[in-house]
Every structure is written in C-alpha cells, then in structure tokens.
Design an enzyme around this catalytic site. Structure first.
Site, PDB file in Angstrom:
ATOM      1  N   CYS A 115       0.801  -1.234   0.000  1.00  0.00           N
ATOM      2  CA  CYS A 115       0.000   0.000   0.000  1.00  0.00           C
ATOM      3  C   CYS A 115       0.832   1.280   0.000  1.00  0.00           C
ATOM      4  O   CYS A 115       0.280   2.369  -0.161  1.00  0.00           O
ATOM      5  CB  CYS A 115      -0.940   0.033   1.195  1.00  0.00           C
ATOM      6  SG  CYS A 115      -2.242  -1.187   1.086  1.00  0.00           S
ATOM      7  N   HIS A 255      -3.385   7.528   3.165  1.00  0.00           N
ATOM      8  CA  HIS A 255      -3.819   6.258   2.579  1.00  0.00           C
ATOM      9  C   HIS A 255      -5.149   5.879   3.239  1.00  0.00           C
ATOM     10  O   HIS A 255      -5.322   6.027   4.445  1.00  0.00           O
ATOM     11  CB  HIS A 255      -2.752   5.200   2.855  1.00  0.00           C
ATOM     12  CG  HIS A 255      -3.168   3.816   2.484  1.00  0.00           C
ATOM     13  ND1 HIS A 255      -3.692   3.513   1.252  1.00  0.00           N
ATOM     14  CD2 HIS A 255      -3.150   2.649   3.191  1.00  0.00           C
ATOM     15  CE1 HIS A 255      -3.965   2.218   1.204  1.00  0.00           C
ATOM     16  NE2 HIS A 255      -3.651   1.674   2.362  1.00  0.00           N
ATOM     17  N   ASN A 285     -10.445   0.608   0.425  1.00  0.00           N
ATOM     18  CA  ASN A 285      -8.987   0.646   0.296  1.00  0.00           C
ATOM     19  C   ASN A 285      -8.601   0.153  -1.101  1.00  0.00           C
ATOM     20  O   ASN A 285      -8.650  -1.041  -1.377  1.00  0.00           O
ATOM     21  CB  ASN A 285      -8.363  -0.242   1.382  1.00  0.00           C
ATOM     22  CG  ASN A 285      -6.848  -0.250   1.336  1.00  0.00           C
ATOM     23  OD1 ASN A 285      -6.227   0.299   0.420  1.00  0.00           O
ATOM     24  ND2 ASN A 285      -6.242  -0.881   2.330  1.00  0.00           N
TER      25      ASN A 285
HETATM   26  O1  UT7 Z   1      -3.823  -1.017   3.705  1.00  0.00           O
HETATM   27  C1  UT7 Z   1      -2.933  -2.007   4.152  1.00  0.00           C
HETATM   28  C2  UT7 Z   1      -2.858  -2.094   5.626  1.00  0.00           C
HETATM   29  N1  UT7 Z   1      -4.055  -2.638   6.185  1.00  0.00           N
HETATM   30  C3  UT7 Z   1      -4.703  -2.002   7.137  1.00  0.00           C
HETATM   31  O2  UT7 Z   1      -4.344  -0.916   7.500  1.00  0.00           O
HETATM   32  C4  UT7 Z   1      -5.873  -2.709   7.776  1.00  0.00           C
HETATM   33  C5  UT7 Z   1      -5.741  -2.621   9.290  1.00  0.00           C
HETATM   34  N2  UT7 Z   1      -6.763  -3.419  10.005  1.00  0.00           N
HETATM   35  C6  UT7 Z   1      -8.050  -3.071  10.047  1.00  0.00           C
HETATM   36  O3  UT7 Z   1      -8.472  -2.110   9.446  1.00  0.00           O
HETATM   37  C7  UT7 Z   1      -8.947  -3.860  10.964  1.00  0.00           C
HETATM   38  O4  UT7 Z   1      -8.161  -4.725  11.733  1.00  0.00           O
HETATM   39  C8  UT7 Z   1     -10.040  -4.702  10.222  1.00  0.00           C
HETATM   40  C9  UT7 Z   1     -11.083  -3.761   9.628  1.00  0.00           C
HETATM   41  C10 UT7 Z   1      -9.406  -5.581   9.168  1.00  0.00           C
HETATM   42  C11 UT7 Z   1     -10.753  -5.601  11.225  1.00  0.00           C
HETATM   43  O5  UT7 Z   1     -11.285  -4.820  12.271  1.00  0.00           O
HETATM   44  P1  UT7 Z   1     -10.954  -5.142  13.797  1.00  0.00           P
HETATM   45  O6  UT7 Z   1     -11.723  -4.183  14.595  1.00  0.00           O
HETATM   46  O7  UT7 Z   1      -9.475  -5.138  13.982  1.00  0.00           O
HETATM   47  O8  UT7 Z   1     -11.555  -6.589  13.974  1.00  0.00           O
HETATM   48  P2  UT7 Z   1     -10.839  -7.910  14.473  1.00  0.00           P
HETATM   49  O9  UT7 Z   1     -10.178  -8.587  13.332  1.00  0.00           O
HETATM   50  O10 UT7 Z   1     -10.045  -7.651  15.730  1.00  0.00           O
HETATM   51  O11 UT7 Z   1     -12.105  -8.737  14.893  1.00  0.00           O
HETATM   52  C12 UT7 Z   1     -12.967  -8.316  15.981  1.00  0.00           C
HETATM   53  C13 UT7 Z   1     -14.246  -9.125  15.892  1.00  0.00           C
HETATM   54  C14 UT7 Z   1     -14.006 -10.614  15.711  1.00  0.00           C
HETATM   55  O12 UT7 Z   1     -15.028 -11.308  16.395  1.00  0.00           O
HETATM   56  P3  UT7 Z   1     -14.740 -12.007  17.824  1.00  0.00           P
HETATM   57  O13 UT7 Z   1     -13.626 -12.980  17.568  1.00  0.00           O
HETATM   58  O14 UT7 Z   1     -14.334 -10.879  18.725  1.00  0.00           O
HETATM   59  O15 UT7 Z   1     -16.054 -12.620  18.146  1.00  0.00           O
HETATM   60  C15 UT7 Z   1     -14.216 -10.805  14.220  1.00  0.00           C
HETATM   61  O16 UT7 Z   1     -14.607 -12.110  13.891  1.00  0.00           O
HETATM   62  O17 UT7 Z   1     -15.014  -8.689  14.775  1.00  0.00           O
HETATM   63  C16 UT7 Z   1     -15.304  -9.811  13.948  1.00  0.00           C
HETATM   64  N3  UT7 Z   1     -15.375  -9.399  12.565  1.00  0.00           N
HETATM   65  C17 UT7 Z   1     -16.502  -9.015  11.952  1.00  0.00           C
HETATM   66  N4  UT7 Z   1     -17.763  -8.916  12.390  1.00  0.00           N
HETATM   67  C18 UT7 Z   1     -18.690  -8.494  11.533  1.00  0.00           C
HETATM   68  C19 UT7 Z   1     -14.355  -9.294  11.679  1.00  0.00           C
HETATM   69  N5  UT7 Z   1     -14.819  -8.864  10.502  1.00  0.00           N
HETATM   70  C20 UT7 Z   1     -16.145  -8.687  10.647  1.00  0.00           C
HETATM   71  C21 UT7 Z   1     -17.162  -8.248   9.784  1.00  0.00           C
HETATM   72  N6  UT7 Z   1     -18.418  -8.168  10.257  1.00  0.00           N
HETATM   73  N7  UT7 Z   1     -16.929  -7.909   8.499  1.00  0.00           N
END
Ligand code: UT7
Length: 336
Positions: A115, A255, A285
């Site tokens: 990215c 970004h 993104n």
């Molecule tokens: O551009 C390149 C660099 N990339 C980035 O900068 C991305 C950085 N990361 C992020 O933006 C975030 O980590 C994400 C948007 C990818 C994910 O968000 P998060 O708040 O970090 O979620 P998480 O992966 O920690 O998951 C938290 C919870 C989990 O459930 P449990 O295990 O707590 O029950 C996930 O299963 O949210 C759940 N979850 C979702 N729930 C509903 C993950 N994705 C989803 C979803 N809808 N789409």
C-alpha cells in the site's frame, strides 16, 4: 537554482460497479453497521469482466491525466506504476499502461511496496526530476484488489476496492513540489500481511488454490496497531523537521485503509477533520489508488502554495510520509 518535482496534474479512474455494504451482508456474516463503525466504508468499486487487469484502471487514469494537462505522450520520459496486483508477474503493468496510452518514447517499470507503493514511486520519480535528468514523469497507482480478495473472508473482503490515480511530475524552480520525505520498511512485518502463494517461493499448484493461498492474508488487529503508530509517527516527523505547525498544514492526504487509522494520524498531527482528504466511504482501500484518488477528488479545492502531508502504510511493513507544496490552483473534476 534548486529544481523540485511539482505535481502539475492529476487523473483518476474507478470502475462502474458499486459493491455496497448491503450486498456484502448477503455474501458474508456482516452488517452495514459493523463495517461503517469499524472502517468508515460504505461502498467500493469493482472491475468486472474477463481479462481485465489493473492496467485497465491505470490506462484510464493516465489517459485522463494526459488529456487534462494537454501532455503529448511523446514528451513523457518515464512512467512508474505503483501496484500490488500487476496484470501478470511480468512484463511490468507500467509497460502495458504506456502502450495503452501511446507513451512509446519513454521507459517504464513497476514498483511494489504494497500500500505504500504510490508514495515510494512518487519519491522515486521525483529524484529523476530533481537531478535534472527528466522533464515529465508519470506516476500511476493502480490496483485491482478484487483479484486477490477472498470473498468468504469477512474481515478482509469488506475493506478493499479497485481504482487508479495518476500524477504528472515536472520541474519547478519556485519552491513548489516535493520538499521532504520519510520512507520506511520493517521486513519482519511480512508474516502479518501477505499473499502466500503465486510467487517464486510457493508457485501455484492445485493445492495452493484449494488452500485459498492466492488471497490476501491479514492479521487485521496487529496490522491496525502498527499502522496507527507508524503512519502517525512519520507524519508528525515530517511536520517537525519542516517546522510545520498544524495551522501550516492545508491538507493531510492519508492512505485510505481504515477511517480509524486516518483519525489517529490527524489527531497526532493536531489537524482537524476539515483538512483531511477522505473518500474511503466511497472507494474503500484501493491500495495504490487511494492517495491519487484523493488528490483527484479534492483537486478543485487545492490552491497554489498549500502544504500537503501525504502518509501511507502497507504490507511489508512499509510506510512513509511526503511533504509537498501544491503547485497550482485546482479546477479538476472528481473521479467516478
Ligand atoms: O492497507 C494495508 C494495511 N491494512 C490495514 O491498514 C488494515 C488494518 N486493520 C483493520 O483495518 C482492521 O483490523 C479490520 C477492519 C481488518 C478488522 O477490524 P478489527 O476491529 O481489527 O476486527 P478484528 O479482526 O479484531 O475482529 C474483531 C471481531 C471478531 O469477532 P470475535 O472474535 O471478537 O467474536 C471478528 O470475527 O469482529 C469480527 N469481525 C466481523 N464482524 C462483523 C471481523 N470482521 C467482521 C465483519 N463483520 N466484516
């Protein structure tokens, strides 16, 4: 007299198909509310159709750039394509784009830093201008992220979209253009964000396909934490070493990976939301499309002399910030 590399035009393109949060609700277990509150994204664009690669997006963006700036393709010296989703492993997508727009008297190559590729390519292209070697350098960021997104992986498929943007770099002797940069990599970040198969380490086989290894693998929370800290760190560093107070910054051009990362960077810089370029809600993104797509969307609001701080973060890990002084009063049109 010191020569700087000024951005003298912007072009952009996003494909027509709009993938909304509501449509994603039907594909994976998610909700519009979760996506909006956790990322700020409402919809993203997807390039549909057979045999359509990132070059299709890049060609449209560069063509618009050439048209808007009245640039003869024969006068372009160099085209750099920042991409993580090249049409093929080789030849370079930059060559396909050059051919598509009639740039035949230049050389071209791809630059891949996930990215952060667009920012790294901008800094690289600027060097050729600053040394007086070249007069017209096109830097295009183009990614078809939908080609490596697993649409059964709810944490990742909601983030990415397809798009491209391009800028023209030309010499300036009045102090406009790229003035400083802080660019970084941390190779140990590899394990948290990558595509496992398809490269020379693990060439494609039936097994790699069955194991879904040709998609983005991301440990979102770890990447998120690193992104928040590092993007804010370099943006603050660029401000500090150029003696820029928050009032001196006209725009933060971040970004567009997650609105919460953007907010954290702006907070650290002491810059209010009115100065932050934001289009993540419409495009998600787009990897190397994000920064030039922002410049295109906000071009009409930009004024000669505006101080812009660009900042990016990506897989690798890679990250960086560029300080530039905008060179013209904008009157462009938004993408899409
Ligand atoms: O551009 C390149 C660099 N990339 C980035 O900068 C991305 C950085 N990361 C992020 O933006 C975030 O980590 C994400 C948007 C990818 C994910 O968000 P998060 O708040 O970090 O979620 P998480 O992966 O920690 O998951 C938290 C919870 C989990 O459930 P449990 O295990 O707590 O029950 C996930 O299963 O949210 C759940 N979850 C979702 N729930 C509903 C993950 N994705 C989803 C979803 N809808 N789409």
């Amino acid at each position: 007299m010191k020569i700087t590399a000024a951005i003298t035009g912007v072009g952009a393109y996003v494909p027509d198909y709009v993938l909304t949060n509501q449509e994603l609700e039907k594909m994976v277990d998610t909700t519009d509310e979760w996506i909006t509150s956790r990322t700020g994204i409402k919809e993203r664009r997807i390039l549909k159709g057979e045999d359509q690669g990132a070059s299709v997006l890049g060609i449209r963006a560069v063509q618009q750039l050439l048209d808007k700036t009245g640039t003869n393709p024969d006068d372009v010296d160099l085209l750099i394509c920042a991409t993580t989703t090249p049409d093929m492993l080789f030849p370079a997508t930059a060559n396909i784009i050059s051919n598509g727009v009639g740039i035949t008297r230049a050389f071209s190559y791809d630059l891949n830093a996930a990215c952060s590729s667009f920012l790294f390519a901008l800094a690289t292209g600027a060097q050729f201008i600053q040394t007086g070697t070249y007069k017209k350098v096109v830097v295009v960021g183009a990614d078809k992220m939908s080609s490596i997104v697993d649409y059964t992986d709810r944490a990742n498929c909601i983030i990415f979209g397809d798009g491209a943007g391009a800028v023209l770099l030309e010499p300036n002797t009045e102090g406009y253009g790229l003035l400083d940069q802080v660019l970084r990599t941390e190779g140990s970040g590899e394990s948290y964000l990558h595509q496992k198969a398809g490269g020379s380490r693990r060439p494609p086989t039936h097994e790699t396909v069955d194991r879904r290894e040709h998609y983005i693998y991301q440990e979102g929370a770890t990447v998120f934490k690193f992104a928040v800290k590092s993007m804010a760190d370099v943006a603050a560093q660029v401000m500090e070493r150029n003696h820029l107070g928050n009032d001196d910054v006209a725009w933060l051009v971040p970004h567009q990976a997650n609105k919460r990362i953007i907010d954290a960077t702006a907070n650290r810089m002491g810059v209010g939301p009115e100065k932050v370029m934001l289009n993540i809600q419409r495009y998600g993104n787009t990897t190397n499309g994000t920064i030039p797509l922002c410049l295109a969307d906000y071009e009409s609001q930009l004024r000669r002399g505006d101080n812009l701080v660009l900042a990016a973060f990506g897989g690798g890990f890679t990250w960086g910030s560029v300080y530039l002084k905008w060179a013209y009063d904008g009157a462009g049109k938004a993408a899409g």
